[in-house]
Design an enzyme around this catalytic site. Structure first.
Site, PDB file in Angstrom:
ATOM      1  N   GLN A  27     -29.846  -5.961  37.173  1.00  0.00           N
ATOM      2  CA  GLN A  27     -30.136  -5.680  35.764  1.00  0.00           C
ATOM      3  C   GLN A  27     -28.937  -6.065  34.901  1.00  0.00           C
ATOM      4  OE1 GLN A  27     -33.159  -4.025  34.818  1.00  0.00           O
ATOM      5  NE2 GLN A  27     -32.578  -4.482  32.738  1.00  0.00           N
ATOM      6  N   PHE A  28     -28.793  -7.351  34.613  1.00  0.00           N
ATOM      7  CA  PHE A  28     -27.629  -7.810  33.849  1.00  0.00           C
ATOM      8  C   PHE A  28     -27.591  -7.228  32.447  1.00  0.00           C
ATOM      9  CE2 PHE A  28     -30.753 -10.883  32.474  1.00  0.00           C
ATOM     10  CZ  PHE A  28     -30.407 -11.165  31.160  1.00  0.00           C
ATOM     11  N   THR A  29     -28.732  -6.776  31.920  1.00  0.00           N
ATOM     12  CA  THR A  29     -28.767  -6.246  30.559  1.00  0.00           C
ATOM     13  C   THR A  29     -28.024  -4.915  30.424  1.00  0.00           C
ATOM     14  OG1 THR A  29     -30.911  -5.183  30.921  1.00  0.00           O
ATOM     15  CG2 THR A  29     -30.932  -7.427  30.026  1.00  0.00           C
TER      16      THR A  29
END
Length: 150
Positions: free
Chosen positions: A78-80
């Site tokens: 989940q890079f966000t």
């Protein structure tokens, strides 16, 4: 490295045309990797997630960890989690690690969970568009950051 940890009664991740991957009681870990992260962050964060006492014992106290209940884990990249909304309304992801850095650390985190004794671990597909379906139990949701050590 950041983990958005959700205690769940069940969860499933699906992507592309692959068979969905599911868990029962345990944690969904949405995992974000920062460009500053290294192996020590993955180890610390996995140990922290495995040891957190977020499950009720027979007296109703949150005294049990994932291993003690025989719980499962679903880990999804989940890079966000490293989004910055400081300027304007379009998030910036400049702090998120590029895939050649993030993917090995993501995989190391999963292996560290296994080495902590978590037997049933499912993962998403790194970099894929995924759909996560979960039942948040409680709800219990924590944000853990390896740099802040909390």
């Amino acid at each position: 490295m950041r983990a958005l940890l959700q205690r769940v009664s069940r969860a499933t991740v699906s992507f592309d045309h692959n068979e969905p991957r599911s868990i029962g009681r345990g944690f969904v870990v949405l995992l974000g990797v920062c460009h500053e992260d290294e192996s020590a962050d993955a180890v610390w964060l996995a140990r922290k997630c495995a040891a957190l006492r977020l499950f009720e014992d027979d007296s109703g106290e949150r005294a049990l960890n994932l291993l003690e209940i025989g719980g499962e884990a679903l880990v999804v990249s989940q890079f966000t989690l490293f989004a910055s909304t400081r300027k304007g309304t379009k998030p910036s992801y400049h702090r998120a690690a590029a895939p050649p850095v993030a993917e090995p650390l993501y995989r190391e985190f999963v292996e560290c969970l296994r080495s902590e004794g978590i037997g049933q671990i499912q993962t998403g597909e790194f970099g894929a568009l995924m759909r996560v379906d979960l039942v948040n139990d409680g709800p219990v949701t924590l944000l853990i950051d390896s740099k802040a050590k909390e």
